[in-house]
Design an enzyme around this catalytic site. Structure first.
Site, PDB file in Angstrom:
ATOM      1  N   LYS A   1       0.851  -1.180   0.000  1.00  0.00           N
ATOM      2  CA  LYS A   1       0.000   0.000   0.000  1.00  0.00           C
ATOM      3  C   LYS A   1       0.890   1.235   0.000  1.00  0.00           C
ATOM      4  O   LYS A   1       1.533   1.551   1.000  1.00  0.00           O
ATOM      5  CB  LYS A   1      -0.903   0.034   1.238  1.00  0.00           C
ATOM      6  CG  LYS A   1      -1.946   1.163   1.159  1.00  0.00           C
ATOM      7  CD  LYS A   1      -2.339   1.713   2.504  1.00  0.00           C
ATOM      8  CE  LYS A   1      -1.432   2.799   2.944  1.00  0.00           C
ATOM      9  NZ  LYS A   1      -1.425   4.006   2.044  1.00  0.00           N
TER      10      LYS A   1
ATOM     11  N   GLU B   1      10.717   1.035   9.884  1.00  0.00           N
ATOM     12  CA  GLU B   1      11.647   2.140   9.644  1.00  0.00           C
ATOM     13  C   GLU B   1      10.870   3.413   9.940  1.00  0.00           C
ATOM     14  O   GLU B   1      10.015   3.818   9.145  1.00  0.00           O
ATOM     15  CB  GLU B   1      12.164   2.085   8.216  1.00  0.00           C
ATOM     16  CG  GLU B   1      13.465   2.834   8.041  1.00  0.00           C
ATOM     17  CD  GLU B   1      13.222   4.287   7.708  1.00  0.00           C
ATOM     18  OE1 GLU B   1      12.914   4.554   6.559  1.00  0.00           O
ATOM     19  OE2 GLU B   1      13.344   5.137   8.606  1.00  0.00           O
TER      20      GLU B   1
ATOM     21  N   CYS C   1      13.774  11.016   6.959  1.00  0.00           N
ATOM     22  CA  CYS C   1      13.906  10.652   8.375  1.00  0.00           C
ATOM     23  C   CYS C   1      15.349  10.571   8.813  1.00  0.00           C
ATOM     24  O   CYS C   1      15.631  10.456   9.995  1.00  0.00           O
ATOM     25  CB  CYS C   1      13.196   9.351   8.643  1.00  0.00           C
ATOM     26  SG  CYS C   1      11.461   9.672   8.796  1.00  0.00           S
TER      27      CYS C   1
ATOM     28  N   GLU D   1      10.944  16.017  14.565  1.00  0.00           N
ATOM     29  CA  GLU D   1      11.340  16.034  13.158  1.00  0.00           C
ATOM     30  C   GLU D   1      10.737  17.256  12.477  1.00  0.00           C
ATOM     31  O   GLU D   1       9.526  17.447  12.498  1.00  0.00           O
ATOM     32  CB  GLU D   1      10.795  14.796  12.443  1.00  0.00           C
ATOM     33  CG  GLU D   1      11.749  13.660  12.348  1.00  0.00           C
ATOM     34  CD  GLU D   1      11.147  12.521  11.545  1.00  0.00           C
ATOM     35  OE1 GLU D   1       9.934  12.288  11.664  1.00  0.00           O
ATOM     36  OE2 GLU D   1      11.888  11.887  10.799  1.00  0.00           O
TER      37      GLU D   1
HETATM   38  N1  NDP Z   1      10.578   7.107   8.165  1.00  0.00           N
HETATM   39  C1  NDP Z   1      10.191   7.723   7.067  1.00  0.00           C
HETATM   40  O1  NDP Z   1      10.729   7.507   5.993  1.00  0.00           O
HETATM   41  C2  NDP Z   1       9.067   8.673   7.050  1.00  0.00           C
HETATM   42  C3  NDP Z   1       8.601   9.245   8.194  1.00  0.00           C
HETATM   43  N2  NDP Z   1       7.572  10.129   8.124  1.00  0.00           N
HETATM   44  C4  NDP Z   1       7.124  10.765   9.341  1.00  0.00           C
HETATM   45  O2  NDP Z   1       5.685  10.733   9.363  1.00  0.00           O
HETATM   46  C5  NDP Z   1       5.197  12.059   9.461  1.00  0.00           C
HETATM   47  C6  NDP Z   1       3.877  12.215   8.738  1.00  0.00           C
HETATM   48  O3  NDP Z   1       4.062  11.780   7.373  1.00  0.00           O
HETATM   49  P1  NDP Z   1       3.053  10.751   6.821  1.00  0.00           P
HETATM   50  O4  NDP Z   1       3.234  10.411   5.403  1.00  0.00           O
HETATM   51  O5  NDP Z   1       1.680  11.227   7.241  1.00  0.00           O
HETATM   52  O6  NDP Z   1       3.469   9.452   7.594  1.00  0.00           O
HETATM   53  P2  NDP Z   1       2.461   8.347   8.046  1.00  0.00           P
HETATM   54  O7  NDP Z   1       3.196   7.479   8.946  1.00  0.00           O
HETATM   55  O8  NDP Z   1       1.175   8.913   8.490  1.00  0.00           O
HETATM   56  O9  NDP Z   1       2.144   7.549   6.630  1.00  0.00           O
HETATM   57  C7  NDP Z   1       3.051   6.652   6.127  1.00  0.00           C
HETATM   58  C8  NDP Z   1       2.246   5.541   5.455  1.00  0.00           C
HETATM   59  O10 NDP Z   1       1.421   4.927   6.430  1.00  0.00           O
HETATM   60  C9  NDP Z   1       0.055   4.936   5.992  1.00  0.00           C
HETATM   61  N3  NDP Z   1      -0.819   5.021   7.147  1.00  0.00           N
HETATM   62  C10 NDP Z   1      -1.152   6.103   7.872  1.00  0.00           C
HETATM   63  N4  NDP Z   1      -1.973   5.752   8.884  1.00  0.00           N
HETATM   64  C11 NDP Z   1      -2.167   4.401   8.778  1.00  0.00           C
HETATM   65  C12 NDP Z   1      -2.915   3.423   9.499  1.00  0.00           C
HETATM   66  N5  NDP Z   1      -3.644   3.765  10.566  1.00  0.00           N
HETATM   67  N6  NDP Z   1      -2.873   2.129   9.084  1.00  0.00           N
HETATM   68  C13 NDP Z   1      -2.141   1.778   8.001  1.00  0.00           C
HETATM   69  N7  NDP Z   1      -1.411   2.650   7.276  1.00  0.00           N
HETATM   70  C14 NDP Z   1      -1.426   3.941   7.665  1.00  0.00           C
HETATM   71  C15 NDP Z   1      -0.030   6.131   5.080  1.00  0.00           C
HETATM   72  O11 NDP Z   1      -1.132   5.981   4.223  1.00  0.00           O
HETATM   73  P3  NDP Z   1      -1.834   7.315   3.620  1.00  0.00           P
HETATM   74  O12 NDP Z   1      -0.836   7.973   2.784  1.00  0.00           O
HETATM   75  O13 NDP Z   1      -2.998   6.775   2.814  1.00  0.00           O
HETATM   76  O14 NDP Z   1      -2.266   8.135   4.792  1.00  0.00           O
HETATM   77  C16 NDP Z   1       1.300   6.022   4.354  1.00  0.00           C
HETATM   78  O15 NDP Z   1       1.218   5.035   3.336  1.00  0.00           O
HETATM   79  C17 NDP Z   1       6.310  12.913   8.861  1.00  0.00           C
HETATM   80  O16 NDP Z   1       6.230  14.220   9.359  1.00  0.00           O
HETATM   81  C18 NDP Z   1       7.547  12.167   9.362  1.00  0.00           C
HETATM   82  O17 NDP Z   1       7.826  12.527  10.691  1.00  0.00           O
HETATM   83  C19 NDP Z   1       6.888  10.399   6.964  1.00  0.00           C
HETATM   84  C20 NDP Z   1       7.368   9.818   5.794  1.00  0.00           C
HETATM   85  C21 NDP Z   1       8.517   8.975   5.745  1.00  0.00           C
HETATM   86  O1  LIG Z   2      17.833   7.654   2.430  1.00  0.00           O
HETATM   87  C1  LIG Z   2      16.825   7.037   2.659  1.00  0.00           C
HETATM   88  O2  LIG Z   2      16.683   5.826   2.519  1.00  0.00           O
HETATM   89  C2  LIG Z   2      15.688   7.847   3.150  1.00  0.00           C
HETATM   90  O3  LIG Z   2      16.198   8.936   3.836  1.00  0.00           O
HETATM   91  C3  LIG Z   2      14.815   6.994   3.952  1.00  0.00           C
HETATM   92  S1  LIG Z   2      13.782   7.826   5.024  1.00  0.00           S
HETATM   93  O4  LIG Z   2      14.278   7.521   6.364  1.00  0.00           O
HETATM   94  O5  LIG Z   2      13.807   9.259   4.769  1.00  0.00           O
HETATM   95  O6  LIG Z   2      12.448   7.266   4.750  1.00  0.00           O
END
Ligand code: NDP
Ligand SMILES: O=C(O)[C@H](O)CS(=O)(=O)O
Length: 487
Positions: A187, A262, A296, A390
């Site tokens: 997804k 992650e 991240c 963040e």
């Molecule tokens: N570690 C990383 O790489 C990332 C971390 N982040 C962190 O998350 C924050 C918000 O970003 P965001 O994209 O909203 O991250 P989210 O964690 O909300 O979303 C990431 C994924 O999880 C899905 N998701 C959200 N809620 C649920 C749920 N209850 N059950 C199953 N899947 C779910 C989202 O779907 P949908 O898009 O349909 O909501 C998306 O595909 C950022 O500010 C950052 O801090 C964000 C992106 C990457």
């Molecule tokens: O370099 C990466 O793989 C990305 O920074 C991963 S994330 O932690 O931003 O999702």
């Protein structure tokens, strides 16, 4: 470029699929519900994708279960050859994939090309690793027995991926899963589904059999509930916020799934007096502003020792001021639009907090809509919001420190532990900081640590498991011990 030129650039999208991919079929939502995918730079509509109904998502899980036995029995070298064909297809479609990523995510095209190469790298790694899930023969402790351990695919896996690297965060899960012999239902983030759907099309062309890989789109809550509650699903891999990751972990507990998480980060960058100035500035520029800061592993807080502080501020400020904010499709754009207006609002909140705490604004400032200029605030207070949460945007905050011990204390004063960065020319400082900092990854004299050839992952609230390298394959394998007696 003007709108007509921009339209001409984005008109050619052969890999754009406005449908979900379930069990080898391209499908619409059974109830006709759709989700809009918009262009973060213009806010305009790119396309709509299906909002699948629960039964359709369940059908994808059931198809993955049906396909698993044959896929698991497919010789690993054959699975590797299919991944190698997919790698060739990704690279043959590099231009279109990069444009799709920029269109749906907003990142500068040059970074989108980097993501295609990075994402393809995971397919390359696991094409090679597929036949390396080796077992062990164990010397029997008693006569007449043969003991051995073999590594087997976990089974049906699911992946939930974020919007910041819409292709690479998926291939980082998809490739090891299929290499190991697992099947996968993915997804993607609703804001950036197009790269995932393009991957599905190329996987189909590469010979991935129906049901082995599906991409479902629709309600995150509904899909998440199905993924986590299904006893058929044996493995869940998630990249995204810690808040959501914790919910998913808890929901997976009743069915005891294998998990890869992650999650969020809060990376410190420590710049010591003995750092090489140019190296430190280069490292800070990449670690802070790569992917418009929406990463991240971004350097969320930059600690600079007082002896190098003024020289670093002067040089870093010049580089930040030279960055161009604009349309990601323009070749000279360094910072594109953020994913949405709330993302800019979060950056503004951190900026206002840093300034109200005594910080001085040197470059950039408050953003509007989805456009956040690259911004630098110096003399930030150690406890400012941007050191605790963040920022996920192009805001750099500098905090001065005195002694090594102060830097380590500040760096570790967080519940997160994904990445960290150290700039120094002292082997002793580097060795001690690498030992003392609590994080899953450490960049020394560089801000760019991401590679598919190394184990990526965090500790503490930043998650569990590793992605990339041979370690990433283990996330999709179980070890079976066989004790053969009576020999
Ligand atoms: N570690 C990383 O790489 C990332 C971390 N982040 C962190 O998350 C924050 C918000 O970003 P965001 O994209 O909203 O991250 P989210 O964690 O909300 O979303 C990431 C994924 O999880 C899905 N998701 C959200 N809620 C649920 C749920 N209850 N059950 C199953 N899947 C779910 C989202 O779907 P949908 O898009 O349909 O909501 C998306 O595909 C950022 O500010 C950052 O801090 C964000 C992106 C990457
Ligand atoms: O370099 C990466 O793989 C990305 O920074 C991963 S994330 O932690 O931003 O999702």
């Amino acid at each position: 470029m003007d709108q007509s030129q921009r339209n001409a650039v984005i008109a050619y999208k052969p890999l754009l699929r406005a449908a979900a991919y379930v069990d080898g079929q391209w499908v619409d939502g059974a109830a006709g519900r759709t989700i809009e995918v918009t262009d973060p730079f213009t806010g305009g509509l790119i396309t709509t994708i299906p909002a699948l109904e629960q039964a359709q998502v369940q059908a994808a899980i059931d198809a993955a279960a049906r396909a698993f036995p044959a896929w698991a029995r497919t010789p690993a070298r054959e699975r590797g050859k299919i991944l190698r064909r997919l790698l060739d297809l990704i690279m043959a479609h590099r231009d279109d994939l990069a444009r799709l990523i920029t269109l749906e995510n907003g990142k500068p095209l040059k970074e989108a090309y980097g993501e295609v190469d990075y994402g393809a790298g995971f397919v390359e790694v696991y094409a090679e690793e597929a036949p390396r899930a080796l077992g062990e023969i164990i010397p029997a402790p008693v006569p007449g027995r043969k003991l051995y351990a073999e590594r087997e695919p976990v089974g049906v896996s699911v992946a939930i991926t974020p919007w910041n690297f819409p292709l690479a965060m998926l291939t980082r899960k998809f490739a090891p899963a299929l290499a190991a012999g697992c099947t996968m239902v993915a997804k993607p983030a609703s804001q950036t589904p197009l790269a995932a759907l393009a991957l599905a099309q190329l996987a189909e062309e590469a010979g991935v059999p129906p049901g082995v890989f599906s991409v479902v789109t629709g309600s995150a809550g509904m899909i998440g509930d199905l993924f986590t509650s299904s006893p058929i699903v044996r493995k869940l891999s998630f990249t995204g916020s810690t808040e959501v990751g914790v919910k998913l972990m808890a929901a997976c507990a009743p069915t005891v799934k294998r998990l890869s998480m992650e999650l969020g980060g809060n990376a410190p960058m420590l710049i010591f007096d003995d750092a090489d100035l140019a190296t430190a500035v280069d490292a800070a520029m990449i670690a802070k502003f790569r992917n418009c800061g929406q990463s991240c592993i971004a350097a969320n807080r930059i600690y600079v020792q007082r002896g190098i502080y003024d020289a670093f501020v002067e040089s870093f400020a010049q580089r930040v001021a030279a960055m161009k904010l604009g349309d990601g499709l323009e070749e000279d754009t360094d910072i594109g639009p953020l994913i949405d207006a709330p993302a800019v609002a979060k950056v503004n909140e951190h900026l206002e907090d840093a300034l109200s705490g005594g910080g001085r604004l040197l470059v950039g400032g408050k953003g509007e809509g989805r456009m956040q200029p690259p911004t630098l605030v110096v003399d930030v207070a150690p406890g400012a919001l941007l050191t605790r949460e963040e920022t996920f945007g192009p805001l750099a905050g500098l905090v001065a420190f005195d002694a090594y011990e102060d830097a380590i204390r500040l760096a570790n004063d967080t519940p997160f532990g994904l990445a960290s960065y150290v700039c120094s020319t002292s082997p002793t400082t580097i060795a001690h900081a690498g030992r003392d900092i609590e994080s899953g990854m450490v960049g020394v004299n560089t801000g760019l640590i991401s590679t598919p050839y190394a184990p990526f992952g965090g500790v503490k609230l930043s998650g569990i498991g590793k992605e990339g390298s041979s370690h990433g394959l283990d996330e999709y394998l179980n070890i079976k011990y066989v004790c053969h007696a009576g020999l």
